[in-house]
Design an enzyme around this catalytic site. Structure first.
Site, PDB file in Angstrom:
ATOM      1  N   THR A 159       0.846  -1.195   0.000  1.00 21.41           N
ATOM      2  CA  THR A 159       0.000   0.000   0.000  1.00 21.41           C
ATOM      3  C   THR A 159       0.884   1.248   0.000  1.00 21.41           C
ATOM      4  O   THR A 159       1.894   1.278   0.712  1.00 21.41           O
ATOM      5  CB  THR A 159      -0.915  -0.011   1.251  1.00 21.41           C
ATOM      6  OG1 THR A 159      -1.659  -1.228   1.221  1.00 21.41           O
ATOM      7  CG2 THR A 159      -1.862   1.179   1.268  1.00 21.41           C
ATOM      8  N   GLU A 246      -1.155  -2.087  14.269  1.00 26.08           N
ATOM      9  CA  GLU A 246      -1.673  -2.230  12.915  1.00 26.08           C
ATOM     10  C   GLU A 246      -3.023  -2.955  12.924  1.00 26.08           C
ATOM     11  O   GLU A 246      -3.982  -2.548  12.254  1.00 26.08           O
ATOM     12  CB  GLU A 246      -0.638  -3.006  12.087  1.00 26.08           C
ATOM     13  CG  GLU A 246      -1.097  -3.284  10.694  1.00 26.08           C
ATOM     14  CD  GLU A 246      -0.007  -3.934   9.826  1.00 26.08           C
ATOM     15  OE1 GLU A 246       1.176  -3.892  10.191  1.00 26.08           O
ATOM     16  OE2 GLU A 246      -0.393  -4.479   8.778  1.00 26.08           O
ATOM     17  N   LEU A 341     -30.195  -4.442   1.787  1.00 25.65           N
ATOM     18  CA  LEU A 341     -31.275  -3.534   2.200  1.00 25.65           C
ATOM     19  C   LEU A 341     -31.472  -2.387   1.204  1.00 25.65           C
ATOM     20  O   LEU A 341     -32.524  -1.755   1.189  1.00 25.65           O
ATOM     21  CB  LEU A 341     -31.001  -2.986   3.614  1.00 25.65           C
ATOM     22  CG  LEU A 341     -31.141  -4.027   4.739  1.00 25.65           C
ATOM     23  CD1 LEU A 341     -30.505  -3.523   6.030  1.00 25.65           C
ATOM     24  CD2 LEU A 341     -32.612  -4.377   4.991  1.00 25.65           C
TER      25      LEU A 341
HETATM   26  C1  LIG Z   1      -5.060  -4.447  -0.693  1.00 17.89           C
HETATM   27  C2  LIG Z   1      -3.961  -5.030   0.121  1.00 17.89           C
HETATM   28  C3  LIG Z   1      -3.059  -4.193   0.751  1.00 17.89           C
HETATM   29  C4  LIG Z   1      -1.987  -4.730   1.474  1.00 17.89           C
HETATM   30  N1  LIG Z   1      -1.047  -3.885   1.999  1.00 17.89           N
HETATM   31  C5  LIG Z   1       0.116  -4.415   2.479  1.00 17.89           C
HETATM   32  C6  LIG Z   1       1.210  -3.563   2.819  1.00 17.89           C
HETATM   33  O1  LIG Z   1       1.109  -2.336   2.758  1.00 17.89           O
HETATM   34  N2  LIG Z   1       2.371  -4.135   3.225  1.00 17.89           N
HETATM   35  C7  LIG Z   1       2.525  -5.500   3.322  1.00 17.89           C
HETATM   36  O2  LIG Z   1       3.605  -5.949   3.695  1.00 17.89           O
HETATM   37  N3  LIG Z   1       1.490  -6.330   3.020  1.00 17.89           N
HETATM   38  C8  LIG Z   1       0.299  -5.829   2.586  1.00 17.89           C
HETATM   39  N4  LIG Z   1      -0.731  -6.654   2.247  1.00 17.89           N
HETATM   40  C9  LIG Z   1      -0.560  -8.095   2.381  1.00 17.89           C
HETATM   41  C10 LIG Z   1      -1.428  -8.751   3.438  1.00 17.89           C
HETATM   42  O3  LIG Z   1      -0.999  -8.431   4.722  1.00 17.89           O
HETATM   43  C11 LIG Z   1      -1.385 -10.260   3.142  1.00 17.89           C
HETATM   44  O4  LIG Z   1      -2.149 -10.470   1.959  1.00 17.89           O
HETATM   45  C12 LIG Z   1      -1.897 -11.101   4.266  1.00 17.89           C
HETATM   46  O5  LIG Z   1      -0.999 -11.064   5.339  1.00 17.89           O
HETATM   47  C13 LIG Z   1      -2.103 -12.564   3.847  1.00 17.89           C
HETATM   48  O6  LIG Z   1      -0.958 -13.081   3.234  1.00 17.89           O
HETATM   49  P1  LIG Z   1      -1.061 -13.815   1.816  1.00 17.89           P
HETATM   50  O7  LIG Z   1      -1.844 -12.940   0.910  1.00 17.89           O
HETATM   51  O8  LIG Z   1       0.284 -14.223   1.390  1.00 17.89           O
HETATM   52  O9  LIG Z   1      -1.948 -15.093   2.058  1.00 17.89           O
HETATM   53  P2  LIG Z   1      -1.394 -16.529   2.561  1.00 17.89           P
HETATM   54  O10 LIG Z   1      -0.514 -16.343   3.733  1.00 17.89           O
HETATM   55  O11 LIG Z   1      -0.880 -17.268   1.389  1.00 17.89           O
HETATM   56  O12 LIG Z   1      -2.762 -17.187   3.034  1.00 17.89           O
HETATM   57  C14 LIG Z   1      -3.740 -17.722   2.133  1.00 17.89           C
HETATM   58  C15 LIG Z   1      -4.903 -18.249   2.972  1.00 17.89           C
HETATM   59  O13 LIG Z   1      -4.438 -19.262   3.862  1.00 17.89           O
HETATM   60  C16 LIG Z   1      -4.737 -18.905   5.200  1.00 17.89           C
HETATM   61  N5  LIG Z   1      -3.665 -19.344   6.091  1.00 17.89           N
HETATM   62  C17 LIG Z   1      -2.336 -19.065   6.014  1.00 17.89           C
HETATM   63  N6  LIG Z   1      -1.673 -19.627   7.039  1.00 17.89           N
HETATM   64  C18 LIG Z   1      -2.611 -20.287   7.786  1.00 17.89           C
HETATM   65  C19 LIG Z   1      -2.570 -21.048   8.978  1.00 17.89           C
HETATM   66  N7  LIG Z   1      -1.421 -21.270   9.636  1.00 17.89           N
HETATM   67  N8  LIG Z   1      -3.719 -21.591   9.442  1.00 17.89           N
HETATM   68  C20 LIG Z   1      -4.902 -21.371   8.818  1.00 17.89           C
HETATM   69  N9  LIG Z   1      -4.993 -20.638   7.675  1.00 17.89           N
HETATM   70  C21 LIG Z   1      -3.889 -20.106   7.186  1.00 17.89           C
HETATM   71  C22 LIG Z   1      -4.860 -17.393   5.185  1.00 17.89           C
HETATM   72  O14 LIG Z   1      -5.628 -16.918   6.272  1.00 17.89           O
HETATM   73  C23 LIG Z   1      -5.536 -17.156   3.853  1.00 17.89           C
HETATM   74  O15 LIG Z   1      -6.914 -17.384   3.990  1.00 17.89           O
HETATM   75  C24 LIG Z   1      -1.848  -6.140   1.588  1.00 17.89           C
HETATM   76  C25 LIG Z   1      -2.800  -6.979   0.992  1.00 17.89           C
HETATM   77  C26 LIG Z   1      -3.815  -6.446   0.257  1.00 17.89           C
HETATM   78  C27 LIG Z   1      -4.795  -7.390  -0.409  1.00 17.89           C
END
Ligand SMILES: Cc1cc2nc3c(=O)[nH]c(=O)nc-3n(C[C@H](O)[C@H](O)[C@H](O)COP(=O)(O)OP(=O)(O)OC[C@H]3O[C@@H](n4cnc5c(N)ncnc54)[C@H](O)[C@@H]3O)c2cc1C
Length: 384
Positions: A159, A246, A341
């Site tokens: 972001t 955060e 709604l």
């Molecule tokens: C619009 C947007 C803005 C963002 N901004 C930032 C930013 O400014 N800086 C930054 O660093 N990041 C940012 N993010 C990243 C965000 O923090 C991550 O997308 C988030 O932490 C999830 O990581 P991932 O997408 O790799 O999903 P993954 O870690 O691959 O997870 C995929 C799915 O598996 C589930 N999962 C993973 N591990 C487990 C577990 N141990 N047990 C059960 N379920 C699990 C997750 O909950 C999710 O449902 C942003 C994301 C978005 C979409």
């Protein structure tokens, strides 16, 4: 029970609310369409002192407490663009506080004034294409080379990443033995414009459209050793200590945005008629709204409780995780029903609940997903 918000907080709230109504809400549609917030908006926030309400006064901050930042989040979330509020809070609460907490005097003097004036927009770079929730698995490397670290790797979903100026980047500076996966991570202050640093993509996303989101690439990017933030190898612990803030702010934005969506929905139900009566007189719909208002109030109380604990310096990982989990999911239920709604109009771009429905979907994913919150809570319950 002591009040969470003092008279000073109420005054700050009044000032931010007036600013949002006059100078933000009228423009959010244009910013949503442009996919970015104008530089003039950041500078205006700085001019009004809203970019560091709880930062030390000696660097130009407001000298307030953490609750002041909660007030900022609550009021910005009412502007009817989740992206605007999220971008600002990434700057004020999810990146720059690490500088205040772990920065050297020289780093603070160099960067804080610009951050507080809205001239230096901040971003946080943790997530990578290969890992998000599992922060300890990050692969971006920073190798010491005389008075620099050479940074190589990529970051995604960042972001403020496309138009930002200062990036708080987590990278691996050492090895991580199997029994200490969190070791060997460090944080760096990386300025835009360094050689080998590229914004490789502006990402196109479902909601939060006014906030820009980037994929970043680093190739042998020379970051001055003086820009190491905190202690080498302690980056994971430093990051973990800031995650509660955060997560709390994500919960604050979700609840306050949902409040606004519910208010918009009630206004709609009062003026829309069906079968000769305003929708607001139909018991099924009144009960639905009553349920949503109750759920939001429960979410707010959980969030305020966690805010109080966090502000007092108490251990509150369990409470923050519960607040983030419940509040962000409750706000999504409000969004679903707010659209329902509104009927067909709820599906139209011109009605703010449509945007809220898309924006609020982010909160159970980012800043630690709902599943990760459940893991953290479960570890603190007598389950073993
Ligand atoms: C619009 C947007 C803005 C963002 N901004 C930032 C930013 O400014 N800086 C930054 O660093 N990041 C940012 N993010 C990243 C965000 O923090 C991550 O997308 C988030 O932490 C999830 O990581 P991932 O997408 O790799 O999903 P993954 O870690 O691959 O997870 C995929 C799915 O598996 C589930 N999962 C993973 N591990 C487990 C577990 N141990 N047990 C059960 N379920 C699990 C997750 O909950 C999710 O449902 C942003 C994301 C978005 C979409």
């Amino acid at each position: 029970m002591a009040r969470l918000f003092t008279d000073e907080h109420d005054m700050l709230r009044k000032a931010i609310r007036a600013f949002v109504e006059k100078e933000v809400t009228p423009h959010v549609q244009a910013w949503e369409e442009a996919g970015r917030i104008p530089r003039s908006f950041w500078r205006r926030l700085g001019e009004l002192g809203f970019l560091g309400v709880d930062f030390p006064q000696e660097y130009g901050g407001g000298g307030g407490d953490f609750v002041s930042s909660v007030v900022l989040g609550e009021e910005l979330a009412r502007c009817r663009s989740g992206g605007v509020a999220f971008s600002v809070l990434v700057h004020t609460d999810m990146s720059s506080p690490w500088l205040v907490r772990f920065g050297t005097e020289a780093q603070k003097r160099q960067y804080l004034p610009g951050i507080l004036r809205g001239e230096t927009v901040c971003a946080l770079g943790i997530t990578e294409p290969g890992t998000g929730s599992d922060m300890a698995a990050l692969a971006t490397r920073a190798v010491r080379d005389a008075d620099h670290y050479r940074l190589t790797g990529s970051k995604i979903f960042i972001t403020n990443g496309v138009y930002g100026d200062l990036y708080f980047v987590a990278a691996r500076t050492g090895s991580a033995p199997a029994d200490r996966r969190h070791a060997g991570i460090s944080m760096f202050l990386v300025e835009r414009g360094l050689p080998g640093f590229q914004v490789s993509r502006k990402l196109d996303k479902m909601g939060m459209r006014a906030s820009d989101t980037a994929e970043l690439a680093f190739q042998d990017c020379p970051v001055p050793a003086a820009n190491l933030l905190g202690v080498e190898g302690r980056g994971f612990q430093q990051l973990a200590s800031g995650l509660q803030r955060e997560r709390l702010m994500a919960a604050v934005l979700a609840v306050s945005g949902a409040d606004q969506a519910l208010e918009d929905t009630m206004a709609y139900l009062r003026q829309r008629t069906a079968f000769g009566e305003p929708l607001a007189t139909l018991q099924a719909l009144r009960h639905r709204v009553a349920d949503l208002a109750t759920e939001l109030e429960a979410a707010r109380r959980l969030v305020y409780h966690a805010v109080e604990l966090y502000a007092s310096g108490a251990e509150c990982v369990r409470e923050v995780s519960m607040a983030k989990l419940f509040a962000t999911e409750a706000a999504n239920r409000v969004a679903y029903h707010a659209v329902q709604l509104h009927g067909g109009y709820g599906y139209m771009r011109e009605f703010p609940v449509e945007g809220f429905f898309r924006d609020v979907r982010l909160y159970p994913i980012a800043s630690g997903s709902s599943e990760i919150m459940r893991e953290i809570i479960a570890k603190r319950l007598p389950l073993q």
